[in-house]
Write an enzyme that holds these catalytic residues in place. Structure first.
Site, short mmCIF file in Angstrom:
data_model
loop_
_atom_site.label_atom_id
_atom_site.label_comp_id
_atom_site.label_asym_id
_atom_site.label_seq_id
_atom_site.Cartn_x
_atom_site.Cartn_y
_atom_site.Cartn_z
N LYS A 66 1.00 -1.08 0.06
CA LYS A 66 0.03 -0.03 0.12
C LYS A 66 0.74 1.21 -0.24
O LYS A 66 2.21 1.20 0.19
CB LYS A 66 -0.99 -0.06 1.11
CG LYS A 66 -1.68 -1.38 1.38
CD LYS A 66 -3.02 -1.57 0.49
CE LYS A 66 -3.69 -2.75 0.85
NZ LYS A 66 -4.72 -3.04 -0.01
C1 LIG Z 1 -5.41 -4.31 0.43
C2 LIG Z 1 -7.00 -4.21 0.59
C3 LIG Z 1 -7.45 -4.66 1.80
C4 LIG Z 1 -6.99 -4.94 3.12
O1 LIG Z 1 -6.14 -5.74 3.06
P1 LIG Z 1 -5.35 -6.32 4.30
O2 LIG Z 1 -4.42 -7.29 3.71
O3 LIG Z 1 -6.45 -6.95 5.37
O4 LIG Z 1 -4.78 -5.26 4.86
C5 LIG Z 1 -9.08 -4.53 1.70
N1 LIG Z 1 -9.71 -3.94 0.55
C6 LIG Z 1 -9.02 -3.70 -0.47
C7 LIG Z 1 -9.80 -3.15 -1.73
C8 LIG Z 1 -7.41 -3.70 -0.51
O5 LIG Z 1 -6.52 -3.50 -1.68
#
Ligand SMILES: *Cc1c(COP(=O)(O)O)cnc(C)c1O
Length: 382
Positions: A181
């Site tokens: 992210k």
């Molecule tokens: C990254 C992401 C998440 C959260 O992912 P985690 O691996 O649980 O932190 C949730 N929704 C979307 C659209 C994502 O891209």
């Protein structure tokens, strides 16, 4: 892979901050958590932020704290990460998938309205790839039908629409801080909201149903251990301090890709300009032209991989995944887009040379695969 798909951007500041927490003796529920939450709420422009152990945990708590459950339907895109649908299923509510707009790749408000039933409780807008969803139209639909509007802003920290930041549009919004992210805490997430009661409930639910004033072994409801440690929070504080530099760098990388790829007719570039808002670049995803098949796209991804350049298939639609496959669910735009997308290497430290290399390799692989079946076969052997 010589050029990976993504990679975290960790500086000495994060390393020092984490080491200082380790020396402090306070590893959970301490000052770093509070500081990270305050900084995040301030940045997003929401009153409260409740940090949790992952974006998925944040989505789950948001759904639970809002009382969405059995018998309720939640409208969401299928062109997204499976955790969005899973979080709704955790509470025995039903995800209902609406098709997307082919240019923004976000949920299409007209499709949302068409899927509303008497059981619909909420619209879960996802800001896909950091492009803000059409919140104005979605908010109007939500108001008209008395639905809850919530956001998955996990891919969109810092994205803006009409002067507001993603995550702060609806009744609550969720962020994720996995290493791919815009900012990372290794694992982690947060829910933001302006609703004080909701924030308090989220804090209790992430900590086994405890209340801030109660005893450690006093639990007012069934909760979870979705806490974020002080180490992770300390990392998040340092990352968030650099968010604007990070977003500027990512935009610059996207521009470099655009400049090199716009000449290639077989490649459709991602949406890069908004009339009134800002994209927070999460990934750089191109789409092959209509004449390309699913198999040819996969051949291109494979051929890139053979050259040491990692590419991703973003996204495999949720409604086609085994737990969600139902007869008759057809989302033509989602399916056609998902068959032809390729995510290119995208991370802060990506160099101009690496971008050049990825772009010339992509152009070669694409041209090869579009010539003939035989050429396609040799493209995978490159
Ligand atoms: C990254 C992401 C998440 C959260 O992912 P985690 O691996 O649980 O932190 C949730 N929704 C979307 C659209 C994502 O891209």
């Amino acid at each position: 892979m010589r050029i990976p798909l993504s990679g975290p951007d960790i500086t000495e500041a994060e390393i020092d901050a984490v080491a200082a927490v380790m020396r402090s003796g306070r590893l959970s529920l301490g000052p770093k958590l509070e500081e990270f939450e305050a900084a995040l709420a301030n940045y997003v422009g929401a009153r409260y932020a409740v940090a949790v152990s992952s974006g998925t945990a944040g989505l789950h708590l948001m759904v639970r704290a809002l009382g969405i459950g059995e018998g309720d339907e939640v409208i969401m895109p299928s062109f997204t990460f499976i955790a969005v649908a899973n979080a709704v299923r955790f509470e025995r509510a039903a995800p209902v998938f609406a098709d997307i707009d082919p240019s923004t790749l976000n949920i299409d408000p007209a499709a949302v309205e068409a899927t509303i039933t008497p059981r619909t409780r909420a619209i879960l807008a996802v800001h896909t790839f950091g492009v803000p969803a059409d919140i104005e139209k979605l908010a109007a639909i939500a108001a008209k039908h008395q639905l809850i509007l919530i956001e998955d802003a996990c891919e969109a920290l810092g994205a803006e629409g009409r002067g507001k930041k993603a995550g702060a549009f609806g009744q609550a919004g969720v962020f994720g801080f996995y290493p791919n992210k815009q900012i990372t805490t290794a694992e982690g997430g947060a829910v933001v909201t302006n609703n004080e009661k909701l924030a308090a409930r989220l804090r209790s639910l992430r900590n086994q149903g405890r209340t801030p004033t109660g005893e450690w072994f006093e639990h007012t409801e069934i909760g979870y251990n979705y806490r974020l440690s002080e180490l992770h929070a300390a990392m998040g504080i340092e990352q968030l301090k650099r968010i604007e530099t990070i977003l500027a760098r990512r935009m610059q990388i996207a521009r470099s890709y655009n400049e090199q790829l716009h000449v290639c007719q077989q490649i459709l570039l991602p949406l890069s300009e908004l009339a009134d808002g800002r994209i927070s670049w999460f990934v750089y995803v191109i789409r092959l032209a209509k004449e390309f098949s699913y198999a040819q796209r996969d051949a291109v991804v494979e051929a890139m991989g053979k050259r040491g350049i990692a590419c991703g298939r973003y996204f495999a639609p949720v409604h086609l995944q085994r737990p969600y496959k139902v007869e008759g669910c057809s989302l033509p735009v989602t399916e056609s887009v998902a068959e032809r997308t390729i995510a290119l290497p995208f991370f802060n430290a990506l160099s101009e040379d690496q971008i050049d290399e990825a772009c010339s390799a992509l152009r070669e692989c694409v041209e090869f695969s579009s010539c003939s079946k035989k050429a396609m076969k040799s493209a995978t052997q490159l």
